[in-house]
Design a protein around this motif. Structure first.
Motif, PDB file in Angstrom:
ATOM      1  N   LYS A  60       0.824  -1.216   0.000  1.00 48.62           N
ATOM      2  CA  LYS A  60       0.000   0.000   0.000  1.00 48.62           C
ATOM      3  C   LYS A  60       0.854   1.260   0.000  1.00 48.62           C
ATOM      4  O   LYS A  60       0.522   2.257   0.637  1.00 48.62           O
ATOM      5  CB  LYS A  60      -1.000  -0.023   1.160  1.00 48.62           C
ATOM      6  CG  LYS A  60      -1.969  -1.189   1.072  1.00 48.62           C
ATOM      7  CD  LYS A  60      -3.181  -1.024   1.963  1.00 48.62           C
ATOM      8  CE  LYS A  60      -4.206  -2.117   1.696  1.00 48.62           C
ATOM      9  NZ  LYS A  60      -5.417  -1.974   2.514  1.00 48.62           N
ATOM     10  N   HIS A  61       1.969   1.193  -0.726  1.00 45.72           N
ATOM     11  CA  HIS A  61       2.831   2.351  -0.936  1.00 45.72           C
ATOM     12  C   HIS A  61       2.629   2.825  -2.374  1.00 45.72           C
ATOM     13  O   HIS A  61       2.903   2.075  -3.306  1.00 45.72           O
ATOM     14  CB  HIS A  61       4.302   1.993  -0.741  1.00 45.72           C
ATOM     15  CG  HIS A  61       4.642   1.666   0.671  1.00 45.72           C
ATOM     16  ND1 HIS A  61       5.859   1.137   1.038  1.00 45.72           N
ATOM     17  CD2 HIS A  61       3.929   1.794   1.819  1.00 45.72           C
ATOM     18  CE1 HIS A  61       5.880   0.945   2.350  1.00 45.72           C
ATOM     19  NE2 HIS A  61       4.721   1.329   2.841  1.00 45.72           N
ATOM     20  N   ALA A  62       2.151   4.044  -2.534  1.00 49.47           N
ATOM     21  CA  ALA A  62       1.946   4.595  -3.870  1.00 49.47           C
ATOM     22  C   ALA A  62       2.578   5.976  -3.951  1.00 49.47           C
ATOM     23  O   ALA A  62       2.534   6.735  -2.988  1.00 49.47           O
ATOM     24  CB  ALA A  62       0.453   4.683  -4.191  1.00 49.47           C
ATOM     25  N   THR A  63       3.182   6.297  -5.089  1.00 41.32           N
ATOM     26  CA  THR A  63       3.738   7.623  -5.312  1.00 41.32           C
ATOM     27  C   THR A  63       2.698   8.448  -6.061  1.00 41.32           C
ATOM     28  O   THR A  63       2.390   8.169  -7.222  1.00 41.32           O
ATOM     29  CB  THR A  63       5.040   7.543  -6.127  1.00 41.32           C
ATOM     30  OG1 THR A  63       5.995   6.780  -5.388  1.00 41.32           O
ATOM     31  CG2 THR A  63       5.606   8.929  -6.386  1.00 41.32           C
ATOM     32  N   ILE A  64       2.158   9.436  -5.379  1.00 36.70           N
ATOM     33  CA  ILE A  64       1.043  10.197  -5.919  1.00 36.70           C
ATOM     34  C   ILE A  64       1.553  11.315  -6.820  1.00 36.70           C
ATOM     35  O   ILE A  64       2.475  12.049  -6.465  1.00 36.70           O
ATOM     36  CB  ILE A  64       0.169  10.753  -4.780  1.00 36.70           C
ATOM     37  CG1 ILE A  64      -0.439   9.577  -3.996  1.00 36.70           C
ATOM     38  CG2 ILE A  64      -0.928  11.654  -5.313  1.00 36.70           C
ATOM     39  CD1 ILE A  64      -1.197   9.961  -2.754  1.00 36.70           C
ATOM     40  N   MET A  65       0.931  11.425  -7.996  1.00 43.76           N
ATOM     41  CA  MET A  65       1.325  12.423  -8.985  1.00 43.76           C
ATOM     42  C   MET A  65       0.268  13.522  -9.038  1.00 43.76           C
ATOM     43  O   MET A  65      -0.885  13.261  -9.405  1.00 43.76           O
ATOM     44  CB  MET A  65       1.491  11.774 -10.362  1.00 43.76           C
ATOM     45  CG  MET A  65       2.122  12.681 -11.399  1.00 43.76           C
ATOM     46  SD  MET A  65       2.459  11.821 -12.963  1.00 43.76           S
ATOM     47  CE  MET A  65       0.812  11.758 -13.666  1.00 43.76           C
ATOM     48  N   ILE A  66       0.658  14.728  -8.651  1.00 41.23           N
ATOM     49  CA  ILE A  66      -0.278  15.847  -8.591  1.00 41.23           C
ATOM     50  C   ILE A  66      -0.156  16.727  -9.847  1.00 41.23           C
ATOM     51  O   ILE A  66       0.660  16.455 -10.719  1.00 41.23           O
ATOM     52  CB  ILE A  66      -0.059  16.682  -7.310  1.00 41.23           C
ATOM     53  CG1 ILE A  66       1.356  17.295  -7.296  1.00 41.23           C
ATOM     54  CG2 ILE A  66      -0.292  15.824  -6.067  1.00 41.23           C
ATOM     55  CD1 ILE A  66       1.590  18.269  -6.142  1.00 41.23           C
ATOM     56  N   LEU A  67      -0.997  17.757  -9.917  1.00 45.38           N
ATOM     57  CA  LEU A  67      -0.995  18.735 -11.012  1.00 45.38           C
ATOM     58  C   LEU A  67      -1.495  18.148 -12.330  1.00 45.38           C
ATOM     59  O   LEU A  67      -1.165  18.640 -13.414  1.00 45.38           O
ATOM     60  CB  LEU A  67       0.408  19.343 -11.223  1.00 45.38           C
ATOM     61  CG  LEU A  67       1.002  20.106 -10.032  1.00 45.38           C
ATOM     62  CD1 LEU A  67       2.461  20.488 -10.314  1.00 45.38           C
ATOM     63  CD2 LEU A  67       0.183  21.362  -9.752  1.00 45.38           C
ATOM     64  N   GLY A  68      -2.302  17.076 -12.237  1.00 40.87           N
ATOM     65  CA  GLY A  68      -2.866  16.488 -13.443  1.00 40.87           C
ATOM     66  C   GLY A  68      -2.050  15.324 -13.969  1.00 40.87           C
ATOM     67  O   GLY A  68      -1.080  14.892 -13.355  1.00 40.87           O
ATOM     68  N   GLU A  69      -2.450  14.831 -15.153  1.00 41.80           N
ATOM     69  CA  GLU A  69      -1.778  13.673 -15.741  1.00 41.80           C
ATOM     70  C   GLU A  69      -1.154  13.982 -17.101  1.00 41.80           C
ATOM     71  O   GLU A  69      -0.641  13.083 -17.767  1.00 41.80           O
ATOM     72  CB  GLU A  69      -2.770  12.506 -15.881  1.00 41.80           C
ATOM     73  CG  GLU A  69      -3.958  12.810 -16.774  1.00 41.80           C
ATOM     74  CD  GLU A  69      -4.907  11.634 -16.906  1.00 41.80           C
ATOM     75  OE1 GLU A  69      -4.592  10.565 -16.372  1.00 41.80           O
ATOM     76  OE2 GLU A  69      -5.951  11.802 -17.561  1.00 41.80           O
ATOM     77  N   VAL A  70      -1.188  15.255 -17.506  1.00 45.97           N
ATOM     78  CA  VAL A  70      -0.623  15.652 -18.792  1.00 45.97           C
ATOM     79  C   VAL A  70       0.548  16.597 -18.562  1.00 45.97           C
ATOM     80  O   VAL A  70       0.416  17.609 -17.869  1.00 45.97           O
ATOM     81  CB  VAL A  70      -1.681  16.333 -19.685  1.00 45.97           C
ATOM     82  CG1 VAL A  70      -1.058  16.759 -21.010  1.00 45.97           C
ATOM     83  CG2 VAL A  70      -2.854  15.405 -19.929  1.00 45.97           C
ATOM     84  N   CYS A  71       1.701  16.275 -19.135  1.00 46.69           N
ATOM     85  CA  CYS A  71       2.935  17.029 -18.934  1.00 46.69           C
ATOM     86  C   CYS A  71       3.171  17.998 -20.091  1.00 46.69           C
ATOM     87  O   CYS A  71       2.838  17.697 -21.236  1.00 46.69           O
ATOM     88  CB  CYS A  71       4.104  16.047 -18.828  1.00 46.69           C
ATOM     89  SG  CYS A  71       5.684  16.805 -18.375  1.00 46.69           S
ATOM     90  N   THR A  72       3.759  19.150 -19.777  1.00 50.90           N
ATOM     91  CA  THR A  72       4.072  20.118 -20.829  1.00 50.90           C
ATOM     92  C   THR A  72       5.414  19.835 -21.497  1.00 50.90           C
ATOM     93  O   THR A  72       5.778  20.515 -22.457  1.00 50.90           O
ATOM     94  CB  THR A  72       4.086  21.550 -20.257  1.00 50.90           C
ATOM     95  OG1 THR A  72       4.979  21.602 -19.137  1.00 50.90           O
ATOM     96  CG2 THR A  72       2.694  21.968 -19.806  1.00 50.90           C
ATOM     97  N   ARG A  73       6.163  18.879 -20.999  1.00 54.35           N
ATOM     98  CA  ARG A  73       7.431  18.487 -21.620  1.00 54.35           C
ATOM     99  C   ARG A  73       7.227  17.192 -22.421  1.00 54.35           C
ATOM    100  O   ARG A  73       6.198  16.529 -22.300  1.00 54.35           O
ATOM    101  CB  ARG A  73       8.509  18.257 -20.562  1.00 54.35           C
ATOM    102  CG  ARG A  73       8.726  19.421 -19.607  1.00 54.35           C
ATOM    103  CD  ARG A  73       9.726  20.429 -20.122  1.00 54.35           C
ATOM    104  NE  ARG A  73       9.853  21.555 -19.203  1.00 54.35           N
ATOM    105  CZ  ARG A  73      10.789  21.658 -18.265  1.00 54.35           C
ATOM    106  NH1 ARG A  73      11.693  20.698 -18.117  1.00 54.35           N
ATOM    107  NH2 ARG A  73      10.837  22.726 -17.486  1.00 54.35           N
TER     108      ARG A  73
END
Length: 304
Positions: A60-73
Motif C-alpha cells: 500500500k505504498h503509492a507515489t502520488i502524482m499531482i498537477l494532473g496527468e498531462v505534462c508540458t514536456r
C-alpha cells in the motif's frame, strides 16, 4: 516497380532475467488501485509504467502524482502523457491527504508532471499538498519529487518553506545526453535547484537520481556523482532505464547488477549518506526505508 512494404516498427529489447518482475495480483494491489480511482488521484507508478508497482502497492505504498496527468514536456524516456494540461483541481490537496491517511503511510512521495504553463510551475500547489498531509497525518514524513521550475522565480523557495522532509529532483541522465533524452531541461539548472534547496534550509535532505543504459559512460556517471556532491546532495539513486514503448528512447544496454554495486560503492566513497543502486531502483522505491537510513547516517555523521 512496385513500392516495397514499409519497414516494421522497432521492437523493444528483451529484458534480462535480473530485471523481470511478476505481474501484480495481490488483494492489497487491487485495494490500492481502487482507492486511487475512488479519490480520482494519479500515480506515477501507473503513468510511468513502473516495474515495481506490484511490490509497492502490495505494501500500500503509492507515489502520488499531482498537477494532473498531462505534462508540458516531452522527454524521450518518459511514458507520461504530453500535451495541453487541464486546469488545476483546487480540491486535489485534500484528496491526496485523505488517501495517505486511509493508507496509513508513515512516509509518502509526492511528485508531479511538469507544468510550464503555470506562473509558478505548480509550486504553490505542492506547498498546499504538504500542508494538508501535515494536517491529516502529522506523523507522516513527506518526500517531494518536483519539476525543475525553470524560469519560475521563487518556486523552489515556496516548496522549501512548506518543509518537506526530503526534496528530490532527478538529473535523469548525464549532461551529454540532455538534448536527446531531456530536451526541455538544463543539467546545470537542475544542479542549482538542488543546491538552492540545501542553502535555503540545510535541515532538508536532498536527493537526486539518474537512469543508466541510455548511452552514458562510466566516467560521465562518476562526474554526475561529483557534481551532486558539490551541490551537497545527500542521497543518490541509480536504476536501469526501461523503454516504455517502441517510440521512446531505446535501451542502449542492460547494465549488469555487479556494475550497479560498483556505483553504490563509489557513491558512498564520494560521501553520499545513502546510495540506492540496482537494476530496479527508482526514485521512490523503498523510499520510507531509505529515509530511515538517511536519518541514521546523518545522526552518525553529526555524532562523529
Amino acid at each position: 516497380m512496385t513500392q516495397q512494404a514499409s519497414e516494421s516498427p522497432p521492437s523493444i529489447q528483451r529484458k534480462p532475467d535480473w530485471i523481470r518482475v511478476k505481474a501484480p495480483v495481490s488483494t492489497e494491489y487491487r485495494e490500492t488501485a481502487q482507492l486511487m480511482r475512488d479519490l480520482k488521484l494519479n500515480t506515477v507508478c501507473e503513468e510511468a509504467a513502473c516495474p515495481n508497482i506490484g511490490e509497492c502497492w502490495k505494501k500500500k505504498h503509492a507515489t502520488i502524482m499531482i498537477l494532473g496527468e498531462v505534462c508540458t514536456r516531452a522527454c524521450t524516456f518518459c511514458n507520461v502523457k504530453t500535451g495541453r494540461p487541464d486546469q488545476l483541481d483546487p480540491h486535489e490537496p485534500e484528496r491526496v491527504a485523505e488517501a495517505i491517511a486511509k493508507l496509513g503511510l508513515s512516509h509518502v512521495v509526492i511528485t508531479s508532471v511538469d507544468r510550464d504553463d503555470l506562473e509558478d510551475g505548480g509550486a504553490n500547489h505542492f506547498a498546499r499538498v504538504i500542508r494538508q498531509i501535515r494536517l491529516f497525518s502529522p506523523g507522516t514524513t513527506i518526500e517531494v519529487l518536483t519539476p525543475d521550475f525553470q524560469r519560475k522565480p521563487g518556486a523552489i523557495e515556496t516548496v522549501v518553506e512548506a518543509r518537506p522532509d526530503v526534496y528530490n529532483h532527478n538529473l535523469e541522465t548525464v549532461p551529454r545526453l540532455y538534448s536527446e533524452v531531456r530536451p526541455g531541461a538544463r543539467y546545470y539548472h537542475s544542479l542549482r535547484l538542488l543546491e538552492t534547496v540545501k542553502k535555503f534550509d540545510p535541515t532538508i535532505f536532498t536527493k537526486s537520481g539518474i537512469m543508466v543504459g541510455l548511452g552514458e559512460t562510466k566516467p560521465e556517471i562518476y562526474q554526475v556523482m561529483d557534481d551532486l556532491r558539490i551541490a551537497d546532495v545527500d542521497f543518490m539513486t541509480i536504476g536501469q532505464y526501461l523503454q516504455p514503448t517502441p517510440k521512446h528512447h531505446p535501451v542502449i544496454r542492460f547494465v549488469e547488477p555487479t556494475e550497479f554495486s560498483d556505483y553504490a560503492t563509489m557513491g558512498r566513497g564520494k560521501g553520499f549518506l545513502v546510495m540506492a543502486s540496482s537494476p530496479l531502483t527508482r526514485s521512490s522505491y523503498h523510499a520510507g526505508d531509505d529515509f530511515e537510513r538517511l536519518k541514521s547516517a546523518r545522526h552518525a555523521q553529526l555524532a562523529g
